[in-house]
Design a protein around this motif. Sequence first.
Motif, PDB file in Angstrom:
ATOM      1  N   ASP A 198      -6.009  17.961   1.711  1.00  0.00           N
ATOM      2  CA  ASP A 198      -7.536  18.744   1.872  1.00  0.00           C
ATOM      3  C   ASP A 198      -7.005  20.111   2.321  1.00  0.00           C
ATOM      4  OD1 ASP A 198      -8.701  16.547   0.774  1.00  0.00           O
ATOM      5  OD2 ASP A 198      -9.357  15.827   2.852  1.00  0.00           O
ATOM      6  N   ASP A 199      -6.107  20.308   3.126  1.00  0.00           N
ATOM      7  CA  ASP A 199      -5.728  21.542   3.606  1.00  0.00           C
ATOM      8  C   ASP A 199      -4.935  22.154   2.803  1.00  0.00           C
ATOM      9  OD1 ASP A 199      -3.380  20.371   3.944  1.00  0.00           O
ATOM     10  OD2 ASP A 199      -3.037  20.664   6.207  1.00  0.00           O
ATOM     11  N   GLY A 200      -4.374  21.952   1.433  1.00  0.00           N
ATOM     12  CA  GLY A 200      -3.681  22.503   0.552  1.00  0.00           C
ATOM     13  C   GLY A 200      -2.380  22.318   0.645  1.00  0.00           C
ATOM     14  N   ASN A 201      -1.865  21.721   1.825  1.00  0.00           N
ATOM     15  CA  ASN A 201      -0.249  21.453   1.732  1.00  0.00           C
ATOM     16  C   ASN A 201       0.140  20.233   0.829  1.00  0.00           C
ATOM     17  OD1 ASN A 201       0.671  23.115   3.936  1.00  0.00           O
ATOM     18  ND2 ASN A 201      -0.546  21.990   5.416  1.00  0.00           N
ATOM     19  N   HIS A 202       1.338  20.162   0.432  1.00  0.00           N
ATOM     20  CA  HIS A 202       1.866  19.316  -0.490  1.00  0.00           C
ATOM     21  C   HIS A 202       2.566  18.149   0.313  1.00  0.00           C
ATOM     22  CE1 HIS A 202       1.301  22.387  -3.081  1.00  0.00           C
ATOM     23  NE2 HIS A 202       1.128  21.722  -4.010  1.00  0.00           N
ATOM     24  N   TYR A 203       2.356  16.866  -0.158  1.00  0.00           N
ATOM     25  CA  TYR A 203       3.178  15.639   0.479  1.00  0.00           C
ATOM     26  C   TYR A 203       3.400  14.836  -0.676  1.00  0.00           C
ATOM     27  CZ  TYR A 203      -1.016  12.982   0.457  1.00  0.00           C
ATOM     28  OH  TYR A 203      -2.280  12.115   0.102  1.00  0.00           O
ATOM     29  N   LYS A 204       4.579  13.927  -0.341  1.00  0.00           N
ATOM     30  CA  LYS A 204       5.021  12.970  -1.416  1.00  0.00           C
ATOM     31  C   LYS A 204       4.234  11.487  -0.734  1.00  0.00           C
ATOM     32  CE  LYS A 204       9.406  14.807  -2.552  1.00  0.00           C
ATOM     33  NZ  LYS A 204      10.863  14.658  -2.399  1.00  0.00           N
ATOM     34  N   GLU A 205       3.712  10.929  -1.722  1.00  0.00           N
ATOM     35  CA  GLU A 205       3.227   9.324  -1.302  1.00  0.00           C
ATOM     36  C   GLU A 205       4.362   8.572  -2.268  1.00  0.00           C
ATOM     37  OE1 GLU A 205      -0.984   7.605  -1.688  1.00  0.00           O
ATOM     38  OE2 GLU A 205      -0.115   7.608  -3.570  1.00  0.00           O
ATOM     39  N   PHE A 206       4.838   7.622  -1.550  1.00  0.00           N
ATOM     40  CA  PHE A 206       5.822   6.669  -2.068  1.00  0.00           C
ATOM     41  C   PHE A 206       5.158   5.098  -2.473  1.00  0.00           C
ATOM     42  CE2 PHE A 206       7.807   9.744   0.577  1.00  0.00           C
ATOM     43  CZ  PHE A 206       8.960  10.048  -0.270  1.00  0.00           C
ATOM     44  N   LYS A 230       0.848  -1.223  -0.234  1.00  0.00           N
ATOM     45  CA  LYS A 230      -0.072  -0.011  -0.208  1.00  0.00           C
ATOM     46  C   LYS A 230       0.820   1.169   0.022  1.00  0.00           C
ATOM     47  CE  LYS A 230      -3.608   2.548   2.853  1.00  0.00           C
ATOM     48  NZ  LYS A 230      -3.990   2.538   4.121  1.00  0.00           N
ATOM     49  N   PRO A 231       0.961   2.218  -0.883  1.00  0.00           N
ATOM     50  CA  PRO A 231       1.544   3.192  -1.140  1.00  0.00           C
ATOM     51  C   PRO A 231       1.233   4.109   0.126  1.00  0.00           C
ATOM     52  CG  PRO A 231       0.784   2.903  -3.071  1.00  0.00           C
ATOM     53  CD  PRO A 231      -0.207   2.016  -2.306  1.00  0.00           C
ATOM     54  N   GLY A 232       2.276   5.105   0.478  1.00  0.00           N
ATOM     55  CA  GLY A 232       1.923   5.779   1.712  1.00  0.00           C
ATOM     56  C   GLY A 232       2.789   7.185   1.821  1.00  0.00           C
ATOM     57  N   SER A 233       2.613   7.825   2.739  1.00  0.00           N
ATOM     58  CA  SER A 233       3.521   9.252   2.938  1.00  0.00           C
ATOM     59  C   SER A 233       4.639   8.746   3.925  1.00  0.00           C
ATOM     60  CB  SER A 233       2.888  10.346   3.195  1.00  0.00           C
ATOM     61  OG  SER A 233       2.268  10.111   4.653  1.00  0.00           O
ATOM     62  N   ALA A 234       5.736   9.547   4.253  1.00  0.00           N
ATOM     63  CA  ALA A 234       6.476   9.096   5.093  1.00  0.00           C
ATOM     64  C   ALA A 234       5.877   9.307   6.505  1.00  0.00           C
ATOM     65  CB  ALA A 234       7.664  10.238   5.132  1.00  0.00           C
ATOM     66  N   LYS A 235       4.903  10.065   6.731  1.00  0.00           N
ATOM     67  CA  LYS A 235       4.193  10.092   8.159  1.00  0.00           C
ATOM     68  C   LYS A 235       3.672   9.101   8.166  1.00  0.00           C
ATOM     69  CE  LYS A 235       1.366  13.169  10.697  1.00  0.00           C
ATOM     70  NZ  LYS A 235       0.615  14.426  10.821  1.00  0.00           N
ATOM     71  N   GLU A 236       2.652   8.521   7.216  1.00  0.00           N
ATOM     72  CA  GLU A 236       1.853   7.333   7.253  1.00  0.00           C
ATOM     73  C   GLU A 236       2.696   5.999   7.544  1.00  0.00           C
ATOM     74  OE1 GLU A 236      -1.826   8.578   4.203  1.00  0.00           O
ATOM     75  OE2 GLU A 236      -0.017   7.492   3.334  1.00  0.00           O
ATOM     76  N   LEU A 237       3.889   6.025   6.832  1.00  0.00           N
ATOM     77  CA  LEU A 237       4.864   4.750   6.881  1.00  0.00           C
ATOM     78  C   LEU A 237       5.543   4.887   8.507  1.00  0.00           C
ATOM     79  CD1 LEU A 237       6.591   4.880   3.490  1.00  0.00           C
ATOM     80  CD2 LEU A 237       5.141   3.193   4.347  1.00  0.00           C
ATOM     81  N   ALA A 238       5.593   5.912   8.946  1.00  0.00           N
ATOM     82  CA  ALA A 238       6.257   6.054  10.468  1.00  0.00           C
ATOM     83  C   ALA A 238       5.094   5.401  11.183  1.00  0.00           C
ATOM     84  CB  ALA A 238       6.704   7.305  10.723  1.00  0.00           C
ATOM     85  N   THR A 239       3.966   5.888  11.158  1.00  0.00           N
ATOM     86  CA  THR A 239       3.058   5.276  12.111  1.00  0.00           C
ATOM     87  C   THR A 239       2.618   4.076  11.688  1.00  0.00           C
ATOM     88  OG1 THR A 239       1.849   7.286  12.098  1.00  0.00           O
ATOM     89  CG2 THR A 239       0.522   5.770  12.516  1.00  0.00           C
ATOM     90  N   ARG A 240       2.446   3.439  10.725  1.00  0.00           N
ATOM     91  CA  ARG A 240       2.213   2.058  10.140  1.00  0.00           C
ATOM     92  C   ARG A 240       3.232   1.053  10.533  1.00  0.00           C
ATOM     93  NH1 ARG A 240       1.868   1.165   3.744  1.00  0.00           N
ATOM     94  NH2 ARG A 240       0.942   3.225   3.731  1.00  0.00           N
ATOM     95  N   LEU A 241       4.436   1.508  10.468  1.00  0.00           N
ATOM     96  CA  LEU A 241       5.612   0.500  10.797  1.00  0.00           C
ATOM     97  C   LEU A 241       6.337   0.877  11.858  1.00  0.00           C
ATOM     98  CD1 LEU A 241       7.407   0.926   7.481  1.00  0.00           C
ATOM     99  CD2 LEU A 241       5.986  -0.943   8.169  1.00  0.00           C
ATOM    100  N   ASP A 242       5.828   1.991  12.927  1.00  0.00           N
ATOM    101  CA  ASP A 242       6.158   2.109  14.234  1.00  0.00           C
ATOM    102  C   ASP A 242       7.676   2.396  14.241  1.00  0.00           C
ATOM    103  OD1 ASP A 242       6.192   2.721  17.107  1.00  0.00           O
ATOM    104  OD2 ASP A 242       6.315   0.717  17.713  1.00  0.00           O
ATOM    105  N   LEU A 243       7.989   3.287  13.284  1.00  0.00           N
ATOM    106  CA  LEU A 243       9.395   3.764  13.259  1.00  0.00           C
ATOM    107  C   LEU A 243       9.520   5.331  13.211  1.00  0.00           C
ATOM    108  CD1 LEU A 243      10.851   1.409  10.206  1.00  0.00           C
ATOM    109  CD2 LEU A 243      11.613   1.543  12.536  1.00  0.00           C
ATOM    110  N   SER A 244      10.603   5.631  13.607  1.00  0.00           N
ATOM    111  CA  SER A 244      10.771   7.240  13.553  1.00  0.00           C
ATOM    112  C   SER A 244      10.792   8.006  12.146  1.00  0.00           C
ATOM    113  CB  SER A 244      11.959   7.819  14.276  1.00  0.00           C
ATOM    114  OG  SER A 244      12.996   7.511  13.425  1.00  0.00           O
ATOM    115  N   GLN A 245      10.388   9.169  12.149  1.00  0.00           N
ATOM    116  CA  GLN A 245      10.172   9.798  10.777  1.00  0.00           C
ATOM    117  C   GLN A 245      11.551   9.959  10.003  1.00  0.00           C
ATOM    118  OE1 GLN A 245       7.779  12.953  10.034  1.00  0.00           O
ATOM    119  NE2 GLN A 245       6.026  12.189  10.880  1.00  0.00           N
ATOM    120  N   PRO A 246      12.665  10.353  10.879  1.00  0.00           N
ATOM    121  CA  PRO A 246      14.200  10.363  10.328  1.00  0.00           C
ATOM    122  C   PRO A 246      14.484   9.054   9.979  1.00  0.00           C
ATOM    123  CG  PRO A 246      13.931  11.681  12.510  1.00  0.00           C
ATOM    124  CD  PRO A 246      12.518  10.762  12.428  1.00  0.00           C
ATOM    125  N   THR A 247      14.058   7.654  10.474  1.00  0.00           N
ATOM    126  CA  THR A 247      14.479   6.495   9.868  1.00  0.00           C
ATOM    127  C   THR A 247      13.784   6.280   8.587  1.00  0.00           C
ATOM    128  OG1 THR A 247      15.020   5.571  12.109  1.00  0.00           O
ATOM    129  CG2 THR A 247      14.407   3.963  10.580  1.00  0.00           C
TER     130      THR A 247
END
Length: 116
Positions: free
Chosen positions: A68-76, A29-46
């Motif tokens: 939705d709030d207008g901010n841009h993010y990357k989905e990997f 499942k593709p995801g953003s860095a923030k989503e991956l950090a939560t999903r995998l229980d790893l720090s965002q820097p990792t």
Amino acid sequence: MDEESSIEEILDTIGDEHARTVLASISRKPGSAKELATRLDLSQPTIYRRLDLLEKNDLIKHQTLVADDGNHYKEFRCNFNSTVISLEDDEYDVRIYREENLPDRFSSLWDDLGVK
């Protein structure tokens, strides 16, 4: 990636436990860095370090999306279908199989022909 990654770089990348975990997750499942950090229980820097490493070796790609709030993010997302590592005559060979879509293939062919 401008040049093909060396076999050693690819093997080192997939040899990293966190890089494999991130790659496995986004292949499902593709995801953003923030989503991956939560999903995998790893720090965002990792997560960011592994995403950089995977992207450098052309194993993942990203798409910039607008929230939705207008901010841009990357989905990997994963950038290949399968990988085969073989050993023959004391040399390793790594083959990465990708499924290119038709517009990408046409664009690549057009570029190879040097048409401007």
